[in-house]
Design a protein around this motif. Structure first.
Motif, PDB file in Angstrom:
ATOM      1  N   VAL A  71       0.822  -1.202   0.000  1.00 24.00           N
ATOM      2  CA  VAL A  71       0.000   0.000   0.000  1.00 24.00           C
ATOM      3  C   VAL A  71       0.866   1.266   0.000  1.00 24.00           C
ATOM      4  CG1 VAL A  71      -1.803   1.252   1.233  1.00 24.00           C
ATOM      5  CG2 VAL A  71      -1.846  -1.227   1.204  1.00 24.00           C
ATOM      6  N   GLY A  72       1.975   1.242   0.727  1.00 17.89           N
ATOM      7  CA  GLY A  72       2.834   2.414   0.761  1.00 17.89           C
ATOM      8  C   GLY A  72       3.795   2.392   1.931  1.00 17.89           C
ATOM      9  N   GLU A  73       4.504   3.467   2.074  1.00 15.88           N
ATOM     10  CA  GLU A  73       5.432   3.649   3.181  1.00 15.88           C
ATOM     11  C   GLU A  73       4.753   4.480   4.261  1.00 15.88           C
ATOM     12  OE1 GLU A  73       8.415   2.190   3.086  1.00 15.88           O
ATOM     13  OE2 GLU A  73       8.073   1.495   1.046  1.00 15.88           O
ATOM     14  N   VAL A  74       5.066   4.186   5.513  1.00 14.50           N
ATOM     15  CA  VAL A  74       4.501   4.955   6.625  1.00 14.50           C
ATOM     16  C   VAL A  74       5.606   5.291   7.623  1.00 14.50           C
ATOM     17  CG1 VAL A  74       2.102   4.201   6.497  1.00 14.50           C
ATOM     18  CG2 VAL A  74       3.751   2.792   7.688  1.00 14.50           C
ATOM     19  N   ILE A  75       5.460   6.436   8.257  1.00 15.49           N
ATOM     20  CA  ILE A  75       6.410   6.888   9.276  1.00 15.49           C
ATOM     21  C   ILE A  75       5.620   7.267  10.511  1.00 15.49           C
ATOM     22  CG2 ILE A  75       8.124   8.632   9.890  1.00 15.49           C
ATOM     23  CD1 ILE A  75       8.703   8.916   6.869  1.00 15.49           C
ATOM     24  N   GLY A  76       6.056   6.754  11.650  1.00 19.49           N
ATOM     25  CA  GLY A  76       5.435   7.109  12.918  1.00 19.49           C
ATOM     26  C   GLY A  76       6.474   7.711  13.837  1.00 19.49           C
ATOM     27  N   SER A  77       6.104   8.769  14.530  1.00 15.83           N
ATOM     28  CA  SER A  77       7.077   9.392  15.429  1.00 15.83           C
ATOM     29  C   SER A  77       6.376   9.926  16.670  1.00 15.83           C
ATOM     30  CB  SER A  77       7.845  10.507  14.724  1.00 15.83           C
ATOM     31  OG  SER A  77       6.956  11.523  14.308  1.00 15.83           O
ATOM     32  N   GLU A  78       7.164  10.087  17.703  1.00 16.42           N
ATOM     33  CA  GLU A  78       6.680  10.643  18.964  1.00 16.42           C
ATOM     34  C   GLU A  78       7.844  11.331  19.646  1.00 16.42           C
ATOM     35  OE1 GLU A  78       4.101  11.713  21.899  1.00 16.42           O
ATOM     36  OE2 GLU A  78       3.537  10.610  20.104  1.00 16.42           O
ATOM     37  N   GLY A  79       7.571  12.492  20.192  1.00 20.97           N
ATOM     38  CA  GLY A  79       8.583  13.198  20.963  1.00 20.97           C
ATOM     39  C   GLY A  79       9.010  14.509  20.326  1.00 20.97           C
ATOM     40  N   HIS A  80       9.556  15.350  21.170  1.00 17.24           N
ATOM     41  CA  HIS A  80      10.059  16.665  20.788  1.00 17.24           C
ATOM     42  C   HIS A  80      11.368  16.890  21.536  1.00 17.24           C
ATOM     43  CE1 HIS A  80       6.184  17.449  18.928  1.00 17.24           C
ATOM     44  NE2 HIS A  80       5.636  16.988  20.025  1.00 17.24           N
ATOM     45  N   TRP A  81      12.007  18.000  21.313  1.00 19.99           N
ATOM     46  CA  TRP A  81      13.316  18.241  21.914  1.00 19.99           C
ATOM     47  C   TRP A  81      13.269  18.224  23.437  1.00 19.99           C
ATOM     48  CZ3 TRP A  81      13.897  22.370  25.143  1.00 19.99           C
ATOM     49  CH2 TRP A  81      12.943  23.374  25.076  1.00 19.99           C
ATOM     50  N   TYR A  82      12.130  18.474  24.041  1.00 22.55           N
ATOM     51  CA  TYR A  82      12.011  18.513  25.501  1.00 22.55           C
ATOM     52  C   TYR A  82      11.418  17.221  26.081  1.00 22.55           C
ATOM     53  CZ  TYR A  82       7.301  19.663  24.018  1.00 22.55           C
ATOM     54  OH  TYR A  82       6.089  19.645  23.397  1.00 22.55           O
TER      55      TYR A  82
ATOM     56  N   TYR B 297      12.458  14.191  26.622  1.00 19.90           N
ATOM     57  CA  TYR B 297      13.242  13.377  27.542  1.00 19.90           C
ATOM     58  C   TYR B 297      13.104  13.858  28.981  1.00 19.90           C
ATOM     59  CZ  TYR B 297      16.838  16.977  27.916  1.00 19.90           C
ATOM     60  OH  TYR B 297      17.506  18.139  28.174  1.00 19.90           O
ATOM     61  N   LEU B 298      12.662  15.075  29.187  1.00 18.63           N
ATOM     62  CA  LEU B 298      12.457  15.587  30.545  1.00 18.63           C
ATOM     63  C   LEU B 298      11.235  14.962  31.203  1.00 18.63           C
ATOM     64  CD1 LEU B 298      13.075  19.388  29.873  1.00 18.63           C
ATOM     65  CD2 LEU B 298      14.630  17.782  31.013  1.00 18.63           C
ATOM     66  N   PHE B 299      10.265  14.507  30.397  1.00 16.45           N
ATOM     67  CA  PHE B 299       8.986  14.055  30.927  1.00 16.45           C
ATOM     68  C   PHE B 299       8.655  12.592  30.641  1.00 16.45           C
ATOM     69  CE2 PHE B 299       8.645  18.580  29.785  1.00 16.45           C
ATOM     70  CZ  PHE B 299       8.480  19.108  31.054  1.00 16.45           C
ATOM     71  N   TYR B 300       9.240  12.015  29.598  1.00 15.59           N
ATOM     72  CA  TYR B 300       8.845  10.677  29.165  1.00 15.59           C
ATOM     73  C   TYR B 300      10.041   9.748  29.044  1.00 15.59           C
ATOM     74  CZ  TYR B 300       4.800  13.410  27.748  1.00 15.59           C
ATOM     75  OH  TYR B 300       3.745  14.270  27.727  1.00 15.59           O
ATOM     76  N   ASN B 301       9.840   8.477  29.413  1.00  5.56           N
ATOM     77  CA  ASN B 301      10.848   7.441  29.198  1.00  5.56           C
ATOM     78  C   ASN B 301      10.820   7.006  27.737  1.00  5.56           C
ATOM     79  OD1 ASN B 301      11.535   7.359  31.927  1.00  5.56           O
ATOM     80  ND2 ASN B 301       9.909   5.903  32.373  1.00  5.56           N
ATOM     81  N   ASN B 302      11.872   6.326  27.303  1.00  5.62           N
ATOM     82  CA  ASN B 302      11.936   5.856  25.915  1.00  5.62           C
ATOM     83  C   ASN B 302      10.788   4.925  25.565  1.00  5.62           C
ATOM     84  OD1 ASN B 302      14.134   7.309  25.107  1.00  5.62           O
ATOM     85  ND2 ASN B 302      15.609   5.696  25.548  1.00  5.62           N
TER      86      ASN B 302
ATOM     87  N   LEU C 153       8.158  -3.189   9.929  1.00  4.18           N
ATOM     88  CA  LEU C 153       9.072  -2.120  10.317  1.00  4.18           C
ATOM     89  C   LEU C 153      10.440  -2.294   9.699  1.00  4.18           C
ATOM     90  CD1 LEU C 153       8.327  -1.713  14.126  1.00  4.18           C
ATOM     91  CD2 LEU C 153       7.484  -0.324  12.235  1.00  4.18           C
ATOM     92  N   LEU C 154      11.001  -1.195   9.282  1.00 10.00           N
ATOM     93  CA  LEU C 154      12.399  -1.149   8.886  1.00 10.00           C
ATOM     94  C   LEU C 154      13.194  -0.771  10.125  1.00 10.00           C
ATOM     95  CD1 LEU C 154      11.849   0.736   5.528  1.00 10.00           C
ATOM     96  CD2 LEU C 154      12.014  -1.726   5.895  1.00 10.00           C
ATOM     97  N   SER C 155      14.428  -0.456  10.013  1.00  9.08           N
ATOM     98  CA  SER C 155      15.238  -0.115  11.181  1.00  9.08           C
ATOM     99  C   SER C 155      14.668   1.092  11.911  1.00  9.08           C
ATOM    100  CB  SER C 155      16.676   0.195  10.763  1.00  9.08           C
ATOM    101  OG  SER C 155      17.259  -0.923  10.173  1.00  9.08           O
ATOM    102  N   PRO C 156      14.402   0.959  13.208  1.00  5.91           N
ATOM    103  CA  PRO C 156      13.899   2.109  13.974  1.00  5.91           C
ATOM    104  C   PRO C 156      15.008   3.118  14.232  1.00  5.91           C
ATOM    105  CG  PRO C 156      14.162   0.217  15.403  1.00  5.91           C
ATOM    106  CD  PRO C 156      14.481  -0.242  14.013  1.00  5.91           C
ATOM    107  N   HIS C 157      14.620   4.349  14.458  1.00  4.31           N
ATOM    108  CA  HIS C 157      15.559   5.416  14.766  1.00  4.31           C
ATOM    109  C   HIS C 157      15.233   5.952  16.153  1.00  4.31           C
ATOM    110  CE1 HIS C 157      16.804   5.415  10.572  1.00  4.31           C
ATOM    111  NE2 HIS C 157      15.518   5.319  10.277  1.00  4.31           N
ATOM    112  N   TYR C 158      16.137   5.762  17.073  1.00  2.00           N
ATOM    113  CA  TYR C 158      15.925   6.230  18.439  1.00  2.00           C
ATOM    114  C   TYR C 158      16.856   7.403  18.721  1.00  2.00           C
ATOM    115  CZ  TYR C 158      13.655   1.734  18.923  1.00  2.00           C
ATOM    116  OH  TYR C 158      12.842   0.651  18.749  1.00  2.00           O
ATOM    117  N   PHE C 159      16.288   8.399  19.289  1.00  2.00           N
ATOM    118  CA  PHE C 159      17.050   9.561  19.700  1.00  2.00           C
ATOM    119  C   PHE C 159      16.809   9.751  21.184  1.00  2.00           C
ATOM    120  CE2 PHE C 159      15.525  10.099  15.350  1.00  2.00           C
ATOM    121  CZ  PHE C 159      16.721  10.229  14.663  1.00  2.00           C
ATOM    122  N   LYS C 160      17.579  10.556  21.817  1.00  2.00           N
ATOM    123  CA  LYS C 160      17.378  10.792  23.245  1.00  2.00           C
ATOM    124  C   LYS C 160      16.044  11.481  23.507  1.00  2.00           C
ATOM    125  CE  LYS C 160      19.460  12.699  27.338  1.00  2.00           C
ATOM    126  NZ  LYS C 160      20.634  13.196  27.994  1.00  2.00           N
ATOM    127  N   THR C 161      15.571  12.235  22.551  1.00  2.00           N
ATOM    128  CA  THR C 161      14.373  13.037  22.770  1.00  2.00           C
ATOM    129  C   THR C 161      13.148  12.552  22.004  1.00  2.00           C
ATOM    130  OG1 THR C 161      15.018  14.520  20.989  1.00  2.00           O
ATOM    131  CG2 THR C 161      15.734  15.095  23.223  1.00  2.00           C
TER     132      THR C 161
END
Length: 82
Positions: A17-28, A30-35, A60-68
């Motif tokens: 059907v297509g490619e999809v991208i899901g994301s959560e989080g903003h630069w701040y 990590y102050l409020f939420y665990n990974n 899923l393809l390779s996930p991308h984890y950032f600190k934030t």
């Protein structure tokens, strides 16, 4: 809705059907939420986006984890019901 990390033999009878991208989080975030909270949010986001394009399975393809934040990239398929 299924979210998988592998695709064999899962998608043999499925229509791409297509490619999809899901994301959560903003630069701040990590102050409020665990990974794990960020990853769960990214999974929910990718499920919602897949549903919008009439997909019922995401590989899923390779996930991308950032600190934030967490970002997931996947391929979406519509698979026959069992």
């Amino acid at each position: 809705m299924q979210v998988r990390t592998n695709n064999v033999p899962l998608i043999q009878n499925c229509q791409w059907v297509g490619e999809v991208i899901g994301s959560e989080g903003h630069w701040y975030s990590y102050l409020f939420y665990n990974n794990d909270v960020l990853v769960r949010g990214a999974i929910n986001d990718i499920k919602n986006k897949a549903h919008q394009i009439d997909a019922n399975t995401v590989v899923l393809l390779s996930p991308h984890y950032f600190k934030t934040s967490a970002t997931l990239v996947g391929t979406a398929y519509h698979c026959p019901s069992h």
